[in-house]
Enzyme design. Structure first.
Site, short mmCIF file in Angstrom:
data_model
loop_
_atom_site.label_atom_id
_atom_site.label_comp_id
_atom_site.label_asym_id
_atom_site.label_seq_id
_atom_site.Cartn_x
_atom_site.Cartn_y
_atom_site.Cartn_z
N HIS A 1 18.00 28.84 10.26
CA HIS A 1 17.22 28.67 9.04
C HIS A 1 17.07 30.00 8.29
O HIS A 1 17.16 30.04 7.05
CB HIS A 1 15.83 28.11 9.38
CG HIS A 1 15.82 26.64 9.65
ND1 HIS A 1 16.20 26.10 10.85
CD2 HIS A 1 15.47 25.59 8.87
CE1 HIS A 1 16.08 24.78 10.81
NE2 HIS A 1 15.64 24.45 9.61
N ASN B 1 13.60 15.52 11.94
CA ASN B 1 15.03 15.57 11.65
C ASN B 1 15.80 15.19 12.91
O ASN B 1 16.22 16.06 13.67
CB ASN B 1 15.43 16.96 11.16
CG ASN B 1 16.84 17.00 10.59
OD1 ASN B 1 17.65 16.12 10.87
ND2 ASN B 1 17.13 18.01 9.78
N TYR C 1 20.24 22.13 24.64
CA TYR C 1 19.20 21.89 25.65
C TYR C 1 19.75 21.27 26.93
O TYR C 1 19.51 21.78 28.04
CB TYR C 1 18.10 21.00 25.07
CG TYR C 1 17.00 20.69 26.05
CD1 TYR C 1 15.99 21.62 26.30
CD2 TYR C 1 16.98 19.49 26.77
CE1 TYR C 1 14.99 21.37 27.22
CE2 TYR C 1 15.99 19.23 27.68
CZ TYR C 1 14.99 20.17 27.91
OH TYR C 1 14.00 19.90 28.82
N HIS D 1 18.08 17.38 15.59
CA HIS D 1 17.49 17.34 16.93
C HIS D 1 18.49 16.80 17.95
O HIS D 1 18.59 17.33 19.07
CB HIS D 1 16.24 16.47 16.92
CG HIS D 1 15.77 16.07 18.29
ND1 HIS D 1 15.24 16.97 19.20
CD2 HIS D 1 15.80 14.87 18.93
CE1 HIS D 1 14.95 16.34 20.33
NE2 HIS D 1 15.27 15.06 20.18
N HIS E 1 0.82 -1.20 0.00
CA HIS E 1 0.00 0.00 0.00
C HIS E 1 0.86 1.26 0.00
O HIS E 1 0.60 2.21 -0.75
CB HIS E 1 -0.93 0.00 1.23
CG HIS E 1 -1.78 -1.24 1.34
ND1 HIS E 1 -2.85 -1.47 0.53
CD2 HIS E 1 -1.69 -2.32 2.16
CE1 HIS E 1 -3.41 -2.62 0.84
NE2 HIS E 1 -2.72 -3.16 1.83
#
Length: 446
Positions: free
Chosen positions: A341, A305, A317, A309, A51
């Site tokens: 970006h 991504n 982070y 990340h 599919h």
């Protein structure tokens, strides 16, 4: 075993990794290695499900139809067949200059390794002198910072001085950020080794492999495949070529006819990463997860991504969150990503028009808390909303950036023209194709 059973068996193996968006912390809790042999989700879906393969074939047919449409349009309107080649050649124009900028970026990235060796070697002689050792450590951090600034600042200065063709600019600006992130990741990974004589520094071969491997997280070794399947490499590069021409067809058939006279007076993650992974026998190909099924923006940002990340998680982070808290750390991650970006787009187009920044750092950030709980309660509706926002957002990008691009080419020059002020807002005369007219729908003559 039927096709469906084979697919389900393979999906169960893959779900050990991809289900529910497992992060690095989740992997550590479950005792799973950070890198392992695994295919990309689309590879699993296309190979295992008839599919999904049919849907893939539908997109191939759409590309063929666009090709035929472009051929007929070129033949009728221009008397010659172009098949989008003009836009591709124009987009990758001045490729020599682009190649020189890229080689400079590569040279700066390679310069990190001898600098690392020099830093580690000198540090051994300064162990008995704490004051000098501290100064040397600061100089080492400054050295890394200088390389990162150079690999971004020099191409930015060059492109700002003289605009490069759109596709060539995108390539070199994406690469400058990629090299900067590689340098940072390698520096963070190797810094503790410089303080421990028992742990060897990586070899130059290890570092060069990392520079081209489809990951931004440094390790000396990664899971490797036994051989290179050159047929797979060729297939993925053909996919990349098809994507380039796909965008060229869209540009020539749906952008140029409507926006190319704006301002005149009247008158590619899956295929690219998999190709390099195959050439480098890089075994872990989970470059993204099944973002297309998500109903939460936070899950989408983690899944679409994983390569970027992982870098943002490990190097922004995680170091920041213990000191600044979760909310400020997330805001910082979004700010860094949005600015990066926007720099790529600004240098590529030759003007600052922060549409993507507003979409990504504005609307996208607002949707994080709004879809955190509702995404779990109403997954189907929120997934529909996600796709609606993707289509609307991309429609705005494909409309506003070309409008500004052609306005700067076609509108008369002014003393008030600025890199940062949109020209399309102040262009004195605007012509759109086709000529627009409005008719009262209730004024019907029988």
């Amino acid at each position: 075993m039927t096709e469906s059973e084979k697919f389900n068996l393979r999906r169960r193996k893959q779900d050990v990794i991809t289900q529910n968006g497992i992060t690095k912390q989740d992997e550590e809790k479950k005792g799973l290695p950070e890198f392992m042999h695994r295919d990309s989700p689309l590879t699993v879906l296309i190979e295992g499900s008839l599919h999904i393969r049919a849907i893939y074939h539908i997109f191939v047919v759409i590309l063929v139809v666009l090709l035929c449409d472009t051929v007929i349009y070129d033949f009728v309107e221009r008397g010659k067949i172009n098949i989008g080649a003009t836009s591709v050649i124009y987009g990758f124009g001045d490729i020599r200059r682009g190649a020189k900028i890229w080689l400079l970026e590569l040279a700066i990235a390679l310069a990190f390794y001898p600098g690392l060796r020099l830093y580690a070697g000198t540090r051994k002689f300064l162990v008995k002198f704490p004051a000098a050792l501290k100064i040397w450590s600061i100089m080492g951090m400054l050295g890394v910072a200088v390389l990162e600034v150079m690999v971004i600042a020099i191409p930015t200065w060059d492109l700002g001085k003289k605009h490069l063709a759109l596709a060539s600019s995108v390539a070199v600006t994406c690469e400058m950020f990629r090299f900067a992130m590689k340098i940072h990741a390698a520096a963070v990974a190797c810094a503790p080794r410089c303080q421990d004589d028992l742990v060897k520094l990586p070899t130059f071969k290890h570092y060069v492999y990392f520079l081209f491997a489809p990951t931004l997280v440094y390790r000396d070794e990664y899971p490797r495949t036994k051989k290179i399947r050159w047929g797979v490499v060729l297939f993925h590069f053909l996919e990349v070529t098809a994507i380039i021409f796909y965008n060229s067809f869209l540009w020539e058939r749906f952008i140029l006819p409507y926006w190319s006279d704006y301002g005149k007076e009247p008158k590619l993650l899956h295929a690219w990463h998999n190709a390099f992974a195959e050439m480098l026998t890089f075994g872990d190909r989970l470059f993204y997860e099944e973002w297309w099924t998500t109903s939460q923006f936070s899950r989408y940002y983690r899944a679409w991504n994983r390569v970027v990340h992982s870098w943002l998680r490990d190097h922004i982070y995680k170091p920041l969150s213990p000191r600044a808290g979760r909310v400020l750390s997330i805001l910082t991650v979004f700010a860094v990503s949005a600015v990066a970006h926007e720099v790529i787009l600004s240098l590529s187009f030759g003007f600052f028009y922060p549409v993507l920044m507003m979409e990504f750092g504005g609307f996208g950030l607002i949707m994080l808390p709004l879809t955190a709980s509702t995404g779990r309660r109403f997954p189907s509706f929120l997934n529909l909303l996600m796709w609606l926002s993707f289509f609307l957002g991309n429609g705005l990008l494909w409309s506003l950036y070309p409008m500004e691009f052609f306005a700067r080419k076609n509108c008369p020059q002014s003393e008030n023209d600025s890199y940062f002020i949109p020209k399309s807002w102040s262009c004195p005369e605007i012509v759109l194709k086709p000529n627009w007219s409005f008719q009262n729908p209730f004024n019907i003559i029988f």
